[in-house]
Design a protein around this motif. Sequence first.
Motif, PDB file in Angstrom:
ATOM      1  N   ARG A 278      27.707  36.933  38.302  1.00 31.24           N
ATOM      2  CA  ARG A 278      28.997  37.204  37.670  1.00 31.24           C
ATOM      3  C   ARG A 278      29.693  38.281  38.498  1.00 31.24           C
ATOM      4  O   ARG A 278      29.195  39.395  38.623  1.00 31.24           O
ATOM      5  CB  ARG A 278      28.798  37.658  36.221  1.00 31.24           C
TER       6      ARG A 278
ATOM      7  N   LYS B  64      32.599  40.879  38.939  1.00 30.20           N
ATOM      8  CA  LYS B  64      33.395  41.658  37.998  1.00 30.20           C
ATOM      9  C   LYS B  64      34.594  42.349  38.659  1.00 30.20           C
ATOM     10  O   LYS B  64      35.674  42.377  38.094  1.00 30.20           O
ATOM     11  CB  LYS B  64      32.520  42.722  37.320  1.00 30.20           C
TER      12      LYS B  64
ATOM     13  N   LYS C 188      22.075  33.325  39.201  1.00 31.86           N
ATOM     14  CA  LYS C 188      23.343  33.261  38.470  1.00 31.86           C
ATOM     15  C   LYS C 188      24.081  34.571  38.693  1.00 31.86           C
ATOM     16  O   LYS C 188      23.525  35.645  38.436  1.00 31.86           O
ATOM     17  CB  LYS C 188      23.092  33.065  36.977  1.00 31.86           C
TER      18      LYS C 188
END
Length: 132
Positions: free
Chosen positions: A79, A81, A77
């Motif tokens: 993310r 930024k 997973k």
Amino acid sequence: MMKTEDYCFVCGKQNPVGLKVKFNHGEGKSFAELILTKEYQGWSGIIHGGIIASLLDEACVYAGNSLGYHTVTAELKIRFKNPVAPQEKIVVEAHAEHIKSKLIEAKAWIKNLNGTLIAEAESKLIIKEKTE
């Protein structure tokens, strides 16, 4: 026994189009510093997200393997930024922990030299075998 031909896209020295990243690793941790060139960009001036994902995945596996196992990624997973530009030096780090008999969980992140977070990941690694 799991084998390598040193042809991994991220760390393999024999892959002519690979990144050839050198990870330092041990005790459930991994670390690398690198500069990506414009050959790895997506949009002009931004390194492709797939390259960032590959680096996070590799860091997690190195951290997991440093616990004494050969592992493969079951889940990743990510993310994103902030973007990273070609020729910008970045640092990739990961920490792993043996959770169950066949599972290692790891977290990884990429930052630039100013400490700005580029991307972070959580990974589940399946243990294939114990290293010798």
